[in-house]
Motif scaffolding. Structure first.
Motif, PDB file in Angstrom:
ATOM      1  N   ARG A   1       1.431   8.545  -1.917  1.00  0.00           N
ATOM      2  CA  ARG A   1       0.093   8.841  -2.443  1.00  0.00           C
ATOM      3  C   ARG A   1       0.027  10.279  -2.949  1.00  0.00           C
ATOM      4  O   ARG A   1      -0.454  10.548  -4.044  1.00  0.00           O
ATOM      5  N   GLU A  60     -10.455   2.539  -0.030  1.00  0.00           N
ATOM      6  CA  GLU A  60      -9.367   3.502  -0.197  1.00  0.00           C
ATOM      7  C   GLU A  60      -8.782   3.336  -1.589  1.00  0.00           C
ATOM      8  O   GLU A  60      -8.335   2.258  -1.963  1.00  0.00           O
ATOM      9  N   THR A  69      -8.448   0.515  -6.716  1.00  0.00           N
ATOM     10  CA  THR A  69      -7.952   0.164  -5.392  1.00  0.00           C
ATOM     11  C   THR A  69      -7.321  -1.210  -5.485  1.00  0.00           C
ATOM     12  O   THR A  69      -7.640  -1.976  -6.397  1.00  0.00           O
ATOM     13  N   ARG A  96       0.859  -1.181   0.000  1.00  0.00           N
ATOM     14  CA  ARG A  96       0.000   0.000   0.000  1.00  0.00           C
ATOM     15  C   ARG A  96       0.897   1.234   0.000  1.00  0.00           C
ATOM     16  O   ARG A  96       1.937   1.258   0.660  1.00  0.00           O
ATOM     17  N   GLY A 111      -5.712  -0.933   0.073  1.00  0.00           N
ATOM     18  CA  GLY A 111      -5.827   0.460  -0.342  1.00  0.00           C
ATOM     19  C   GLY A 111      -5.071   0.734  -1.626  1.00  0.00           C
ATOM     20  O   GLY A 111      -4.821  -0.165  -2.428  1.00  0.00           O
ATOM     21  N   GLU A 152       1.432   7.803   2.774  1.00  0.00           N
ATOM     22  CA  GLU A 152       0.791   9.099   2.535  1.00  0.00           C
ATOM     23  C   GLU A 152       1.635   9.965   1.596  1.00  0.00           C
ATOM     24  O   GLU A 152       1.111  10.644   0.719  1.00  0.00           O
ATOM     25  N   THR A 166      -9.599  11.512  -8.182  1.00  0.00           N
ATOM     26  CA  THR A 166      -9.948  11.993  -6.851  1.00  0.00           C
ATOM     27  C   THR A 166      -9.758  10.885  -5.823  1.00  0.00           C
ATOM     28  O   THR A 166     -10.207   9.752  -6.056  1.00  0.00           O
ATOM     29  N   PRO A 167      -9.130  11.189  -4.696  1.00  0.00           N
ATOM     30  CA  PRO A 167      -9.020  10.169  -3.642  1.00  0.00           C
ATOM     31  C   PRO A 167     -10.402   9.805  -3.100  1.00  0.00           C
ATOM     32  O   PRO A 167     -11.280  10.666  -2.993  1.00  0.00           O
ATOM     33  N   VAL A 168     -10.596   8.540  -2.793  1.00  0.00           N
ATOM     34  CA  VAL A 168     -11.825   8.072  -2.148  1.00  0.00           C
ATOM     35  C   VAL A 168     -11.446   7.277  -0.912  1.00  0.00           C
ATOM     36  O   VAL A 168     -10.375   6.669  -0.854  1.00  0.00           O
ATOM     37  N   ALA A 169     -12.339   7.289   0.066  1.00  0.00           N
ATOM     38  CA  ALA A 169     -12.050   6.637   1.341  1.00  0.00           C
ATOM     39  C   ALA A 169     -12.503   5.187   1.393  1.00  0.00           C
ATOM     40  O   ALA A 169     -11.850   4.357   2.024  1.00  0.00           O
ATOM     41  N   GLU A 170     -13.616   4.870   0.756  1.00  0.00           N
ATOM     42  CA  GLU A 170     -14.155   3.521   0.879  1.00  0.00           C
ATOM     43  C   GLU A 170     -14.593   2.979  -0.461  1.00  0.00           C
ATOM     44  O   GLU A 170     -15.590   3.451  -0.999  1.00  0.00           O
TER      45      GLU A 170
END
Length: 96
Positions: free
Chosen positions: A10, A27, A73, A4, A79, A7, A21-25
């Protein structure tokens, strides 16, 4: 196992992918593509499918008429991984 991204990794990777665009779920990263019609959208999906199969890395995606939404992902990494970044660049190259 695939690693993974940290930060810092990334942030650096996303700087080169301004349309994603970053997404959380889950990741990862996402992008919406809009085309002239269903035929153009489906043709794009076919080209992405060929890229994904060659990379053995498959997107989460959906299609409604002329719109294709893609989330990248790496489930094995929990992630975002380098594989996602590489596939995002390959997908962007399809658009010229």
């Amino acid at each position: 196992m695939i690693a993974r991204l940290t930060e810092e990794e990334r942030a650096l990777a996303l700087a080169d992918l301004p349309e994603w665009t970053p997404v959380a779920e889950p990741e990862g990263i996402s992008r919406r593509f809009t085309f002239a019609d269903f035929n153009a959208a489906f043709g794009f999906m076919t080209r992405v499918a060929i890229l994904a199969e060659k990379a053995d890395h498959h997107p989460e995606w959906s299609n409604v008429y002329n719109r294709v939404d893609i989330v990248l992902t790496t489930h094995d990494a929990g992630g975002l991984s380098r594989r996602d970044i590489d596939l995002a660049h390959a997908i962007d190259r399809l658009l010229g």
